[in-house]
Motif scaffolding. Structure first.
Motif, PDB file in Angstrom:
ATOM      1  N   GLN A 177     -48.805 114.613  47.606  1.00  0.00           N
ATOM      2  CA  GLN A 177     -50.097 113.746  48.008  1.00  0.00           C
ATOM      3  C   GLN A 177     -49.912 113.132  49.269  1.00  0.00           C
ATOM      4  O   GLN A 177     -48.898 112.499  49.582  1.00  0.00           O
ATOM      5  CB  GLN A 177     -50.200 112.624  46.837  1.00  0.00           C
ATOM      6  CG  GLN A 177     -50.564 113.169  45.368  1.00  0.00           C
ATOM      7  CD  GLN A 177     -51.488 114.163  45.262  1.00  0.00           C
ATOM      8  OE1 GLN A 177     -52.779 113.622  45.752  1.00  0.00           O
ATOM      9  NE2 GLN A 177     -51.315 115.323  44.766  1.00  0.00           N
ATOM     10  N   ASP A 178     -50.822 113.265  50.175  1.00  0.00           N
ATOM     11  CA  ASP A 178     -50.722 112.745  51.454  1.00  0.00           C
ATOM     12  C   ASP A 178     -50.314 111.361  51.313  1.00  0.00           C
ATOM     13  O   ASP A 178     -49.531 110.908  52.568  1.00  0.00           O
ATOM     14  CB  ASP A 178     -52.083 112.902  52.238  1.00  0.00           C
ATOM     15  CG  ASP A 178     -52.344 114.310  52.669  1.00  0.00           C
ATOM     16  OD1 ASP A 178     -51.404 115.238  52.564  1.00  0.00           O
ATOM     17  OD2 ASP A 178     -53.485 114.749  52.920  1.00  0.00           O
ATOM     18  N   VAL A 179     -50.773 110.549  50.482  1.00  0.00           N
ATOM     19  CA  VAL A 179     -50.423 109.186  50.663  1.00  0.00           C
ATOM     20  C   VAL A 179     -48.860 108.785  50.389  1.00  0.00           C
ATOM     21  O   VAL A 179     -48.631 107.835  50.788  1.00  0.00           O
ATOM     22  CB  VAL A 179     -51.300 108.520  49.569  1.00  0.00           C
ATOM     23  CG1 VAL A 179     -50.792 108.802  48.150  1.00  0.00           C
ATOM     24  CG2 VAL A 179     -51.293 106.843  49.630  1.00  0.00           C
ATOM     25  N   ASN A 180     -48.248 109.839  50.025  1.00  0.00           N
ATOM     26  CA  ASN A 180     -46.831 109.943  49.712  1.00  0.00           C
ATOM     27  C   ASN A 180     -46.040 110.315  50.752  1.00  0.00           C
ATOM     28  O   ASN A 180     -44.822 110.683  50.687  1.00  0.00           O
ATOM     29  CB  ASN A 180     -46.349 110.181  48.419  1.00  0.00           C
ATOM     30  CG  ASN A 180     -46.884 109.245  47.320  1.00  0.00           C
ATOM     31  OD1 ASN A 180     -46.780 108.224  47.357  1.00  0.00           O
ATOM     32  ND2 ASN A 180     -47.344 109.805  46.135  1.00  0.00           N
ATOM     33  N   SER A 181     -46.672 110.559  52.019  1.00  0.00           N
ATOM     34  CA  SER A 181     -45.821 111.511  52.894  1.00  0.00           C
ATOM     35  C   SER A 181     -44.505 110.680  53.377  1.00  0.00           C
ATOM     36  O   SER A 181     -43.390 111.147  53.676  1.00  0.00           O
ATOM     37  CB  SER A 181     -46.778 111.596  54.431  1.00  0.00           C
ATOM     38  OG  SER A 181     -47.190 110.069  54.802  1.00  0.00           O
ATOM     39  N   THR A 182     -44.672 109.384  53.340  1.00  0.00           N
ATOM     40  CA  THR A 182     -43.299 108.300  53.806  1.00  0.00           C
ATOM     41  C   THR A 182     -42.499 108.492  52.690  1.00  0.00           C
ATOM     42  O   THR A 182     -41.127 107.859  52.956  1.00  0.00           O
ATOM     43  CB  THR A 182     -43.848 107.156  54.376  1.00  0.00           C
ATOM     44  OG1 THR A 182     -44.201 106.316  53.100  1.00  0.00           O
ATOM     45  CG2 THR A 182     -44.711 107.053  55.467  1.00  0.00           C
ATOM     46  N   ARG A 183     -42.771 108.746  51.631  1.00  0.00           N
ATOM     47  CA  ARG A 183     -41.846 108.721  50.396  1.00  0.00           C
ATOM     48  C   ARG A 183     -41.270 110.123  49.892  1.00  0.00           C
ATOM     49  O   ARG A 183     -40.601 110.230  48.844  1.00  0.00           O
ATOM     50  CB  ARG A 183     -42.579 108.044  49.286  1.00  0.00           C
ATOM     51  CG  ARG A 183     -42.930 106.551  49.436  1.00  0.00           C
ATOM     52  CD  ARG A 183     -43.470 105.963  48.140  1.00  0.00           C
ATOM     53  NE  ARG A 183     -44.901 106.228  48.319  1.00  0.00           N
ATOM     54  CZ  ARG A 183     -45.661 105.377  48.903  1.00  0.00           C
ATOM     55  NH1 ARG A 183     -45.442 104.374  49.428  1.00  0.00           N
ATOM     56  NH2 ARG A 183     -47.156 105.842  48.818  1.00  0.00           N
ATOM     57  N   LYS A 184     -41.657 111.239  50.644  1.00  0.00           N
ATOM     58  CA  LYS A 184     -41.349 112.412  50.149  1.00  0.00           C
ATOM     59  C   LYS A 184     -39.885 112.653  50.048  1.00  0.00           C
ATOM     60  O   LYS A 184     -39.570 113.265  49.039  1.00  0.00           O
ATOM     61  CB  LYS A 184     -41.895 113.587  51.200  1.00  0.00           C
ATOM     62  CG  LYS A 184     -43.042 113.967  51.210  1.00  0.00           C
ATOM     63  CD  LYS A 184     -43.499 114.995  52.330  1.00  0.00           C
ATOM     64  CE  LYS A 184     -44.941 115.304  52.493  1.00  0.00           C
ATOM     65  NZ  LYS A 184     -45.395 116.197  51.088  1.00  0.00           N
ATOM     66  N   ASP A 185     -39.026 112.135  50.818  1.00  0.00           N
ATOM     67  CA  ASP A 185     -37.515 112.248  50.717  1.00  0.00           C
ATOM     68  C   ASP A 185     -37.187 111.688  49.325  1.00  0.00           C
ATOM     69  O   ASP A 185     -36.321 111.942  48.581  1.00  0.00           O
ATOM     70  CB  ASP A 185     -36.814 111.693  51.764  1.00  0.00           C
ATOM     71  CG  ASP A 185     -36.972 112.626  53.000  1.00  0.00           C
ATOM     72  OD1 ASP A 185     -37.503 113.782  52.927  1.00  0.00           O
ATOM     73  OD2 ASP A 185     -36.797 111.898  54.198  1.00  0.00           O
ATOM     74  N   LEU A 186     -37.638 110.187  49.071  1.00  0.00           N
ATOM     75  CA  LEU A 186     -37.439 109.636  48.034  1.00  0.00           C
ATOM     76  C   LEU A 186     -37.709 110.492  46.761  1.00  0.00           C
ATOM     77  O   LEU A 186     -37.101 110.600  45.501  1.00  0.00           O
ATOM     78  CB  LEU A 186     -37.794 108.209  47.764  1.00  0.00           C
ATOM     79  CG  LEU A 186     -37.674 107.494  46.651  1.00  0.00           C
ATOM     80  CD1 LEU A 186     -36.262 107.242  46.418  1.00  0.00           C
ATOM     81  CD2 LEU A 186     -38.482 105.950  46.740  1.00  0.00           C
ATOM     82  N   LEU A 187     -39.014 111.129  46.580  1.00  0.00           N
ATOM     83  CA  LEU A 187     -39.384 111.770  45.530  1.00  0.00           C
ATOM     84  C   LEU A 187     -38.858 112.922  45.221  1.00  0.00           C
ATOM     85  O   LEU A 187     -38.365 113.322  44.161  1.00  0.00           O
ATOM     86  CB  LEU A 187     -40.882 111.986  45.714  1.00  0.00           C
ATOM     87  CG  LEU A 187     -42.035 110.757  45.591  1.00  0.00           C
ATOM     88  CD1 LEU A 187     -43.375 110.870  46.077  1.00  0.00           C
ATOM     89  CD2 LEU A 187     -41.839 110.024  44.125  1.00  0.00           C
ATOM     90  N   LYS A 188     -38.249 113.630  46.302  1.00  0.00           N
ATOM     91  CA  LYS A 188     -37.331 114.791  46.241  1.00  0.00           C
ATOM     92  C   LYS A 188     -36.009 114.415  45.671  1.00  0.00           C
ATOM     93  O   LYS A 188     -35.403 115.015  44.935  1.00  0.00           O
ATOM     94  CB  LYS A 188     -37.315 115.397  47.660  1.00  0.00           C
ATOM     95  CG  LYS A 188     -36.352 116.750  47.562  1.00  0.00           C
ATOM     96  CD  LYS A 188     -36.327 117.368  49.068  1.00  0.00           C
ATOM     97  CE  LYS A 188     -35.388 118.508  48.918  1.00  0.00           C
ATOM     98  NZ  LYS A 188     -34.924 118.957  50.122  1.00  0.00           N
ATOM     99  N   GLU A 189     -35.579 113.234  46.025  1.00  0.00           N
ATOM    100  CA  GLU A 189     -34.287 112.768  45.493  1.00  0.00           C
ATOM    101  C   GLU A 189     -34.282 112.526  44.027  1.00  0.00           C
ATOM    102  O   GLU A 189     -33.439 112.730  43.119  1.00  0.00           O
ATOM    103  CB  GLU A 189     -33.777 111.487  46.040  1.00  0.00           C
ATOM    104  CG  GLU A 189     -32.547 110.783  45.681  1.00  0.00           C
ATOM    105  CD  GLU A 189     -32.037 109.769  46.377  1.00  0.00           C
ATOM    106  OE1 GLU A 189     -31.219 108.778  45.801  1.00  0.00           O
ATOM    107  OE2 GLU A 189     -32.403 109.537  47.478  1.00  0.00           O
ATOM    108  N   ILE A 190     -35.591 112.005  43.534  1.00  0.00           N
ATOM    109  CA  ILE A 190     -35.872 111.653  42.047  1.00  0.00           C
ATOM    110  C   ILE A 190     -35.779 113.140  41.526  1.00  0.00           C
ATOM    111  O   ILE A 190     -35.223 113.336  40.358  1.00  0.00           O
ATOM    112  CB  ILE A 190     -37.100 111.234  41.830  1.00  0.00           C
ATOM    113  CG1 ILE A 190     -37.019 109.550  42.444  1.00  0.00           C
ATOM    114  CG2 ILE A 190     -37.621 111.214  40.475  1.00  0.00           C
ATOM    115  CD1 ILE A 190     -38.177 108.475  42.627  1.00  0.00           C
ATOM    116  N   GLN A 191     -36.543 114.056  41.963  1.00  0.00           N
ATOM    117  CA  GLN A 191     -36.525 115.739  41.193  1.00  0.00           C
ATOM    118  C   GLN A 191     -35.231 116.008  41.262  1.00  0.00           C
ATOM    119  O   GLN A 191     -34.823 116.534  40.254  1.00  0.00           O
ATOM    120  CB  GLN A 191     -37.584 116.202  42.276  1.00  0.00           C
ATOM    121  CG  GLN A 191     -39.015 116.090  42.092  1.00  0.00           C
ATOM    122  CD  GLN A 191     -39.717 117.268  43.027  1.00  0.00           C
ATOM    123  OE1 GLN A 191     -39.856 117.333  44.005  1.00  0.00           O
ATOM    124  NE2 GLN A 191     -40.156 118.024  42.164  1.00  0.00           N
TER     125      GLN A 191
END
Length: 183
Positions: free
Chosen positions: A47-61
């Protein structure tokens, strides 16, 4: 390597460690639900709104793959090589929530899921996370699992709720408060 092995055609699958169990086994349900959750986290990451959180979300994955590997391991097979989950992984979620909470209005009531499609994805992920947690607790009652798995899933569902609120704020979407019907 072929993706199909035909070894599951009879309704069984292998755990890490070699044991074969029914595909309906609670352990398979647990790590299968974590896998489903991981897919929803990927959707949130996109989601575009999470562009600044991509790394964190990838870490969660990545942590969910780690957690899934633990759930997929045959009990008592401590020599199976797999990555570990650490207390600091829970700390990362707590710190991210604290950071997002700094700019969110105080929560005075329950929030209805929705307001924007991207926010709805966060709520779906939160619900799948809660299901993964419940199934893992059920599994733990039958065959003990690492308590950190349950802690991580519990905190991740909280994180996903706060993330949904933060996404609503950033998207300037309406956060609909639940107001119980009066008699």
């Amino acid at each position: 390597m072929k993706i199909y092995t035909k070894t599951g055609d009879s309704g069984t699958t292998s755990l890490l460690g070699g044991a074969r169990v029914s595909k309906a086994h609670i352990r398979i349900e647990a790590y299968g639900t974590v896998d489903e959750l991981n897919s929803y986290i990927g959707l949130l990451r996109d989601q575009d709104v999470n562009s600044t959180r991509k790394d964190l979300l990838k870490e969660i994955q990545d942590r969910l793959f780690t957690l899934g590997a633990d759930l997929a391991t045959e009990p008592g097979k401590d020599k199976v090589v797999k990555p570990d989950l650490f207390d600091k992984d829970v700390d990362v979620l707590e710190q991210a929530m604290d950071e997002m909470d700094k700019t969110l209005p105080a929560l005075m009531s329950f929030v209805l899921p929705g307001g924007h499609q991207s926010v709805s994805f966060a709520h779906i992920a939160r619900c799948v996370c809660r299901r993964a947690e419940r199934i893992s607790i059920n599994l733990n009652e039958q065959e003990p699992i690492d308590a950190l798995i349950i802690r991580y899933l519990n905190r991740l569902s909280d994180f996903l709720f706060v993330l949904g609120r933060k996404m609503s704020q950033e998207l300037q979407a309406e956060e609909v408060k639940w107001e119980p019907r009066k008699k």
